[in-house]
Design a protein around this motif. Structure first.
Motif, PDB file in Angstrom:
ATOM      1  N   LEU A 141       0.808  -1.134   0.045  1.00 33.53           N
ATOM      2  CA  LEU A 141       0.075  -0.083  -0.047  1.00 33.53           C
ATOM      3  C   LEU A 141       0.785   1.309  -0.022  1.00 33.53           C
ATOM      4  O   LEU A 141       0.488   2.090  -0.715  1.00 33.53           O
ATOM      5  CB  LEU A 141      -0.911  -0.108   1.224  1.00 33.53           C
ATOM      6  CG  LEU A 141      -2.031  -1.000   1.135  1.00 33.53           C
ATOM      7  CD1 LEU A 141      -2.995  -1.000   2.594  1.00 33.53           C
ATOM      8  CD2 LEU A 141      -2.944  -0.658   0.146  1.00 33.53           C
ATOM      9  N   ALA A 142       2.137   1.379   0.819  1.00 33.42           N
ATOM     10  CA  ALA A 142       2.769   2.379   0.961  1.00 33.42           C
ATOM     11  C   ALA A 142       3.466   2.867  -0.254  1.00 33.42           C
ATOM     12  O   ALA A 142       3.471   3.911  -0.793  1.00 33.42           O
ATOM     13  CB  ALA A 142       3.894   2.282   1.773  1.00 33.42           C
ATOM     14  N   LEU A 147       0.254   3.582  -3.124  1.00 39.65           N
ATOM     15  CA  LEU A 147      -0.270   4.917  -2.855  1.00 39.65           C
ATOM     16  C   LEU A 147       0.392   6.065  -2.548  1.00 39.65           C
ATOM     17  O   LEU A 147       0.046   6.999  -1.838  1.00 39.65           O
ATOM     18  CB  LEU A 147      -1.384   4.532  -1.789  1.00 39.65           C
ATOM     19  CG  LEU A 147      -2.410   3.613  -2.260  1.00 39.65           C
ATOM     20  CD1 LEU A 147      -3.370   3.457  -1.178  1.00 39.65           C
ATOM     21  CD2 LEU A 147      -3.442   4.031  -3.531  1.00 39.65           C
ATOM     22  N   ALA A 148       1.652   5.945  -3.142  1.00 45.82           N
ATOM     23  CA  ALA A 148       2.547   7.237  -2.769  1.00 45.82           C
ATOM     24  C   ALA A 148       2.460   8.437  -3.931  1.00 45.82           C
ATOM     25  O   ALA A 148       2.272   7.876  -5.007  1.00 45.82           O
ATOM     26  CB  ALA A 148       4.018   6.741  -2.898  1.00 45.82           C
ATOM     27  N   PRO A 149       2.672   9.389  -3.644  1.00 46.94           N
ATOM     28  CA  PRO A 149       2.688  10.387  -4.485  1.00 46.94           C
ATOM     29  C   PRO A 149       3.806  10.128  -5.903  1.00 46.94           C
ATOM     30  O   PRO A 149       4.739   9.404  -5.437  1.00 46.94           O
ATOM     31  CB  PRO A 149       3.172  11.740  -3.935  1.00 46.94           C
ATOM     32  CG  PRO A 149       2.907  11.522  -2.430  1.00 46.94           C
ATOM     33  CD  PRO A 149       2.965  10.203  -2.313  1.00 46.94           C
ATOM     34  N   PRO A 150       3.247  10.512  -6.996  1.00 49.64           N
ATOM     35  CA  PRO A 150       2.241  11.161  -7.592  1.00 49.64           C
ATOM     36  C   PRO A 150       0.916  10.623  -7.474  1.00 49.64           C
ATOM     37  O   PRO A 150       0.024  11.235  -8.055  1.00 49.64           O
ATOM     38  CB  PRO A 150       2.836  11.555  -8.918  1.00 49.64           C
ATOM     39  CG  PRO A 150       3.709  10.608  -9.288  1.00 49.64           C
ATOM     40  CD  PRO A 150       4.076   9.872  -8.004  1.00 49.64           C
ATOM     41  N   ASP A 151       0.644   9.252  -7.103  1.00 45.12           N
ATOM     42  CA  ASP A 151      -0.705   8.627  -7.244  1.00 45.12           C
ATOM     43  C   ASP A 151      -1.894   9.711  -6.628  1.00 45.12           C
ATOM     44  O   ASP A 151      -1.473  10.269  -5.550  1.00 45.12           O
ATOM     45  CB  ASP A 151      -0.836   7.335  -6.625  1.00 45.12           C
ATOM     46  CG  ASP A 151      -1.745   6.578  -6.910  1.00 45.12           C
ATOM     47  OD1 ASP A 151      -2.915   6.996  -6.402  1.00 45.12           O
ATOM     48  OD2 ASP A 151      -1.786   5.346  -7.634  1.00 45.12           O
ATOM     49  N   PRO A 152      -2.889  10.056  -7.391  1.00 47.66           N
ATOM     50  CA  PRO A 152      -3.935  10.720  -7.098  1.00 47.66           C
ATOM     51  C   PRO A 152      -4.436  10.268  -5.748  1.00 47.66           C
ATOM     52  O   PRO A 152      -5.298  11.097  -4.939  1.00 47.66           O
ATOM     53  CB  PRO A 152      -4.736  10.966  -8.368  1.00 47.66           C
ATOM     54  CG  PRO A 152      -4.354   9.812  -9.025  1.00 47.66           C
ATOM     55  CD  PRO A 152      -2.841   9.409  -8.793  1.00 47.66           C
ATOM     56  N   ALA A 210      -2.900   9.080  -3.290  1.00 42.87           N
ATOM     57  CA  ALA A 210      -1.960   9.108  -2.063  1.00 42.87           C
ATOM     58  C   ALA A 210      -2.605   9.564  -0.743  1.00 42.87           C
ATOM     59  O   ALA A 210      -3.451  10.575  -0.957  1.00 42.87           O
ATOM     60  CB  ALA A 210      -0.880  10.006  -2.417  1.00 42.87           C
ATOM     61  N   GLY A 211      -2.657   8.801   0.369  1.00 39.45           N
ATOM     62  CA  GLY A 211      -3.016   9.145   1.438  1.00 39.45           C
ATOM     63  C   GLY A 211      -4.671   8.656   1.907  1.00 39.45           C
ATOM     64  O   GLY A 211      -5.285   8.848   2.608  1.00 39.45           O
TER      65      GLY A 211
END
Length: 158
Positions: A31-32, A35-40, A42-43
């Protein structure tokens, strides 16, 4: 930084080599990275269920949902995000298939299991490998996630 997530782990069959802490670690790392930036996304919060099954249940699920009368190593149900942005998915690992494949491929069981958990998590997040460009993207991310854990590229022949 890891996204907020809820992980339910269900054991429909005994899997002493796959304790909750180990499965949670693999899911967290996948997941980290995914889902890290630049994935929209993320968070974005995530809620997953990871179920370990025997061959009978694996076969029944694969027949019911994919029309294939055989157990498969990992089966993922991707539900997308709900209106609040919570990403939802279910991942089913068939322990006998996973164990057999690891032996046939000459891989440590835990390395193969880490790969299949990572693969399932990525599917739950919407990654796919039906088209060559999608497969290349997904496999590269899997390889990077596993390499960070000291696990060899699962797509390279030994």
């Amino acid at each position: 930084m890891s996204p907020d997530f809820f992980l339910a782990i269900q054991y429909a069959t005994e899997a002493p080599a796959l304790p909750r802490w180990r499965l949670r670690r693999w899911v967290t790392r996948a997941l980290a990275a995914a889902l890290a930036p630049p994935d929209p996304r993320a968070g974005s919060p995530v809620a997953l269920t990871l179920r370990i099954v025997d061959a009978e249940e694996g076969r029944a699920l694969n027949a019911a949902w994919r029309g294939r009368d055989a157990a498969t190593n990992v089966l993922t149900f991707e539900y997308g995000a709900d209106p609040s942005g919570l990403i939802l998915g279910d991942i089913v690992l068939c322990l006998p298939v996973l164990t057999r494949e690891a032996a046939e491929q000459g891989k440590p069981l835990l390395h193969h299991a880490a790969h299949l958990v990572t693969h399932g998590v990525l599917h739950a997040l919407g990654y796919d490998h039906t088209e060559p460009d999608e497969a290349e993207r997904m496999e590269a991310l899997e390889t990077r996630i596993l390499a960070a854990q000291g696990i060899a590229d699962p797509y390279r022949s030994a």
